[in-house]
Design an enzyme around this catalytic site. Structure first.
Site, PDB file in Angstrom:
ATOM      1  N   PRO A  11       7.225  -8.412  -0.588  1.00 48.54           N
ATOM      2  CA  PRO A  11       7.851  -9.421  -1.435  1.00 48.54           C
ATOM      3  C   PRO A  11       7.002  -9.901  -2.601  1.00 48.54           C
ATOM      4  O   PRO A  11       5.784 -10.024  -2.482  1.00 48.54           O
ATOM      5  CB  PRO A  11       8.112 -10.583  -0.452  1.00 48.54           C
ATOM      6  CG  PRO A  11       7.188 -10.345   0.679  1.00 48.54           C
ATOM      7  CD  PRO A  11       7.040  -8.864   0.788  1.00 48.54           C
ATOM      8  N   ASN A  12       7.691 -10.148  -3.683  1.00 51.24           N
ATOM      9  CA  ASN A  12       7.138 -10.701  -4.930  1.00 51.24           C
ATOM     10  C   ASN A  12       6.329  -9.699  -5.746  1.00 51.24           C
ATOM     11  O   ASN A  12       5.937  -9.989  -6.876  1.00 51.24           O
ATOM     12  CB  ASN A  12       6.288 -11.966  -4.656  1.00 51.24           C
ATOM     13  CG  ASN A  12       7.103 -13.034  -3.949  1.00 51.24           C
ATOM     14  OD1 ASN A  12       8.142 -13.432  -4.451  1.00 51.24           O
ATOM     15  ND2 ASN A  12       6.672 -13.475  -2.772  1.00 51.24           N
ATOM     16  N   ARG A  19       3.145 -12.376 -12.300  1.00 50.64           N
ATOM     17  CA  ARG A  19       2.983 -13.329 -11.202  1.00 50.64           C
ATOM     18  C   ARG A  19       1.496 -13.620 -11.014  1.00 50.64           C
ATOM     19  O   ARG A  19       0.718 -12.708 -10.719  1.00 50.64           O
ATOM     20  CB  ARG A  19       3.537 -12.654  -9.952  1.00 50.64           C
ATOM     21  CG  ARG A  19       3.161 -13.307  -8.675  1.00 50.64           C
ATOM     22  CD  ARG A  19       3.298 -12.317  -7.517  1.00 50.64           C
ATOM     23  NE  ARG A  19       3.057 -13.003  -6.297  1.00 50.64           N
ATOM     24  CZ  ARG A  19       2.656 -12.422  -5.185  1.00 50.64           C
ATOM     25  NH1 ARG A  19       2.474 -11.117  -5.146  1.00 50.64           N
ATOM     26  NH2 ARG A  19       2.446 -13.125  -4.107  1.00 50.64           N
ATOM     27  N   TYR A  24      -3.667 -11.462  -9.580  1.00 54.43           N
ATOM     28  CA  TYR A  24      -3.171 -10.096  -9.372  1.00 54.43           C
ATOM     29  C   TYR A  24      -3.271  -9.208 -10.605  1.00 54.43           C
ATOM     30  O   TYR A  24      -2.984  -8.007 -10.505  1.00 54.43           O
ATOM     31  CB  TYR A  24      -1.714 -10.156  -8.881  1.00 54.43           C
ATOM     32  CG  TYR A  24      -1.566 -10.917  -7.570  1.00 54.43           C
ATOM     33  CD1 TYR A  24      -2.130 -10.414  -6.395  1.00 54.43           C
ATOM     34  CD2 TYR A  24      -0.896 -12.132  -7.508  1.00 54.43           C
ATOM     35  CE1 TYR A  24      -2.018 -11.110  -5.196  1.00 54.43           C
ATOM     36  CE2 TYR A  24      -0.768 -12.829  -6.312  1.00 54.43           C
ATOM     37  CZ  TYR A  24      -1.331 -12.316  -5.168  1.00 54.43           C
ATOM     38  OH  TYR A  24      -1.219 -13.004  -3.976  1.00 54.43           O
ATOM     39  N   ASN A  75       1.416  -2.192   0.911  1.00 50.14           N
ATOM     40  CA  ASN A  75       0.989  -3.556   0.604  1.00 50.14           C
ATOM     41  C   ASN A  75       2.112  -4.462   1.101  1.00 50.14           C
ATOM     42  O   ASN A  75       3.118  -4.644   0.426  1.00 50.14           O
ATOM     43  CB  ASN A  75       0.764  -3.763  -0.900  1.00 50.14           C
ATOM     44  CG  ASN A  75       0.252  -5.174  -1.194  1.00 50.14           C
ATOM     45  OD1 ASN A  75       0.300  -6.061  -0.330  1.00 50.14           O
ATOM     46  ND2 ASN A  75      -0.222  -5.398  -2.409  1.00 50.14           N
ATOM     47  N   ALA A  78       3.032 -10.993   1.535  1.00 51.01           N
ATOM     48  CA  ALA A  78       2.975 -12.120   2.477  1.00 51.01           C
ATOM     49  C   ALA A  78       3.428 -11.731   3.885  1.00 51.01           C
ATOM     50  O   ALA A  78       3.039 -12.381   4.862  1.00 51.01           O
ATOM     51  CB  ALA A  78       3.808 -13.275   1.948  1.00 51.01           C
ATOM     52  N   ASP A  88       5.341  -3.641  14.467  1.00 52.72           N
ATOM     53  CA  ASP A  88       6.014  -2.817  15.483  1.00 52.72           C
ATOM     54  C   ASP A  88       6.569  -1.540  14.866  1.00 52.72           C
ATOM     55  O   ASP A  88       6.476  -0.460  15.450  1.00 52.72           O
ATOM     56  CB  ASP A  88       7.160  -3.602  16.139  1.00 52.72           C
ATOM     57  CG  ASP A  88       6.651  -4.657  17.117  1.00 52.72           C
ATOM     58  OD1 ASP A  88       5.445  -4.649  17.439  1.00 52.72           O
ATOM     59  OD2 ASP A  88       7.462  -5.493  17.559  1.00 52.72           O
ATOM     60  N   GLU A  99      -3.508   0.213   4.404  1.00 46.26           N
ATOM     61  CA  GLU A  99      -3.029  -1.100   3.936  1.00 46.26           C
ATOM     62  C   GLU A  99      -3.780  -1.457   2.658  1.00 46.26           C
ATOM     63  O   GLU A  99      -5.001  -1.289   2.583  1.00 46.26           O
ATOM     64  CB  GLU A  99      -3.319  -2.128   5.039  1.00 46.26           C
ATOM     65  CG  GLU A  99      -2.905  -3.547   4.707  1.00 46.26           C
ATOM     66  CD  GLU A  99      -3.245  -4.512   5.866  1.00 46.26           C
ATOM     67  OE1 GLU A  99      -3.769  -4.057   6.917  1.00 46.26           O
ATOM     68  OE2 GLU A  99      -3.014  -5.718   5.688  1.00 46.26           O
ATOM     69  N   HIS A 101      -4.347  -4.503  -0.329  1.00 44.95           N
ATOM     70  CA  HIS A 101      -4.166  -5.830  -0.910  1.00 44.95           C
ATOM     71  C   HIS A 101      -4.887  -5.846  -2.248  1.00 44.95           C
ATOM     72  O   HIS A 101      -6.060  -5.462  -2.316  1.00 44.95           O
ATOM     73  CB  HIS A 101      -4.730  -6.931  -0.006  1.00 44.95           C
ATOM     74  CG  HIS A 101      -4.008  -7.014   1.299  1.00 44.95           C
ATOM     75  ND1 HIS A 101      -2.758  -7.580   1.405  1.00 44.95           N
ATOM     76  CD2 HIS A 101      -4.337  -6.549   2.521  1.00 44.95           C
ATOM     77  CE1 HIS A 101      -2.357  -7.471   2.668  1.00 44.95           C
ATOM     78  NE2 HIS A 101      -3.289  -6.842   3.367  1.00 44.95           N
ATOM     79  N   ILE A 102      -4.180  -6.288  -3.255  1.00 44.87           N
ATOM     80  CA  ILE A 102      -4.763  -6.334  -4.594  1.00 44.87           C
ATOM     81  C   ILE A 102      -5.916  -7.341  -4.609  1.00 44.87           C
ATOM     82  O   ILE A 102      -6.994  -7.079  -5.134  1.00 44.87           O
ATOM     83  CB  ILE A 102      -3.677  -6.724  -5.620  1.00 44.87           C
ATOM     84  CG1 ILE A 102      -2.577  -5.652  -5.633  1.00 44.87           C
ATOM     85  CG2 ILE A 102      -4.272  -6.924  -7.005  1.00 44.87           C
ATOM     86  CD1 ILE A 102      -1.287  -6.082  -6.315  1.00 44.87           C
ATOM     87  N   ARG A 108      -9.628 -15.915   0.284  1.00 39.88           N
ATOM     88  CA  ARG A 108      -8.573 -16.842  -0.115  1.00 39.88           C
ATOM     89  C   ARG A 108      -8.250 -17.818   1.030  1.00 39.88           C
ATOM     90  O   ARG A 108      -9.055 -18.001   1.935  1.00 39.88           O
ATOM     91  CB  ARG A 108      -7.353 -16.037  -0.582  1.00 39.88           C
ATOM     92  CG  ARG A 108      -7.693 -15.143  -1.791  1.00 39.88           C
ATOM     93  CD  ARG A 108      -6.489 -14.387  -2.302  1.00 39.88           C
ATOM     94  NE  ARG A 108      -5.451 -15.296  -2.790  1.00 39.88           N
ATOM     95  CZ  ARG A 108      -4.199 -14.906  -3.052  1.00 39.88           C
ATOM     96  NH1 ARG A 108      -3.849 -13.632  -2.878  1.00 39.88           N
ATOM     97  NH2 ARG A 108      -3.311 -15.776  -3.487  1.00 39.88           N
ATOM     98  N   ARG A 112      -4.332 -16.305   4.957  1.00 33.90           N
ATOM     99  CA  ARG A 112      -4.286 -14.908   4.499  1.00 33.90           C
ATOM    100  C   ARG A 112      -5.327 -14.034   5.199  1.00 33.90           C
ATOM    101  O   ARG A 112      -5.384 -12.823   4.991  1.00 33.90           O
ATOM    102  CB  ARG A 112      -4.523 -14.826   2.987  1.00 33.90           C
ATOM    103  CG  ARG A 112      -3.439 -15.483   2.162  1.00 33.90           C
ATOM    104  CD  ARG A 112      -3.675 -15.268   0.675  1.00 33.90           C
ATOM    105  NE  ARG A 112      -3.001 -16.289  -0.092  1.00 33.90           N
ATOM    106  CZ  ARG A 112      -1.693 -16.265  -0.445  1.00 33.90           C
ATOM    107  NH1 ARG A 112      -0.958 -15.219  -0.132  1.00 33.90           N
ATOM    108  NH2 ARG A 112      -1.161 -17.247  -1.122  1.00 33.90           N
TER     109      ARG A 112
HETATM  110  C1  DQA Z   1      -1.333  -9.563  -1.390  1.00 30.52           C
HETATM  111  C2  DQA Z   1      -2.029 -10.719  -0.668  1.00 30.52           C
HETATM  112  C3  DQA Z   1      -1.033 -11.545   0.130  1.00 30.52           C
HETATM  113  O1  DQA Z   1      -1.696 -12.614   0.810  1.00 30.52           O
HETATM  114  C4  DQA Z   1       0.003 -12.151  -0.798  1.00 30.52           C
HETATM  115  O2  DQA Z   1       0.967 -12.859  -0.060  1.00 30.52           O
HETATM  116  C5  DQA Z   1       0.626 -11.131  -1.677  1.00 30.52           C
HETATM  117  C6  DQA Z   1      -0.173 -10.048  -2.230  1.00 30.52           C
HETATM  118  C7  DQA Z   1      -2.280  -8.789  -2.307  1.00 30.52           C
HETATM  119  O3  DQA Z   1      -1.917  -7.711  -2.733  1.00 30.52           O
HETATM  120  O4  DQA Z   1      -3.371  -9.289  -2.628  1.00 30.52           O
HETATM  121  O5  DQA Z   1       1.802 -11.257  -2.031  1.00 30.52           O
HETATM  122  O6  DQA Z   1      -0.860  -8.654  -0.406  1.00 30.52           O
END
Ligand code: DQA
Length: 147
Positions: A11-12, A19, A24, A75, A78, A88, A99, A101-102, A108, A112
């Site tokens: 999401p997002n 954003r 990011y 990625n 959240a 699962d 995995e 994460h940017i 943080r 998180r």
């Molecule tokens: C994220 C880190 C997460 O905590 C956050 O909710 C995101 C982006 C990252 O790429 O750093 O939406 O996954």
């Protein structure tokens, strides 16, 4: 092993570039996809690059990946910190999972610091900015690529 890699985004992340750019950055999802495709090509990988704001849709794609993919880069955004169902689903996938994460999630807010997905991931990239994605694809190349 299939040379198809799913790159899943939660999401997002459709708003990447607009954003919270101080966290990011300014690159967009299209930029990230282009960079991933370049690296994938060099390693003889095909990619399916997808983003959803809906947990169930991500889970459906993981189920599809069970049928046709050699690896998953994800990625979960959240959902990393909340979604046991995503964990699962990933536990039903047999290939490697990386995995991404940017941001450096451990630097943080404390909520998180925990990722359910990390309980399944074979590798975790955090804090490399969007460069984490092509690096994750490169790692997939070593694991399942044909070059
Ligand atoms: C994220 C880190 C997460 O905590 C956050 O909710 C995101 C982006 C990252 O790429 O750093 O939406 O996954």
């Amino acid at each position: 092993m299939s040379s198809l890699v799913y790159i899943l985004n939660g999401p997002n992340l459709n708003l990447l570039g607009r954003r919270q750019p101080e966290i990011y950055g300014y690159d967009t999802m299209d930029d990230v996809e282009r960079n991933c495709r370049e690296v994938a090509g060099a390693f003889g990988l095909q990619i399916r690059f997808l983003q959803s704001n809906h947990e169930g849709e991500l889970i459906d794609w993981i189920h599809e990946a069970r049928e046709d993919a050699g690896g998953i880069v994800i990625n979960p955004a959240a959902f990393s910190h909340t979604a046991i169902a995503l964990l699962d689903a990933l536990n039903t996938f047999e290939g490697p999972v990386v995995e991404v994460h940017i941001s450096q999630i451990h630097k943080r807010e404390s909520f998180r610091h925990q990722s359910y997905v990390s309980l399944r991931a074979d590798a975790v990239m955090a804090g490399l900015g969007v460069n984490g994605y092509p690096l994750a694809v490169r790692h997939m190349g070593h694991l399942i690529g044909s070059v």
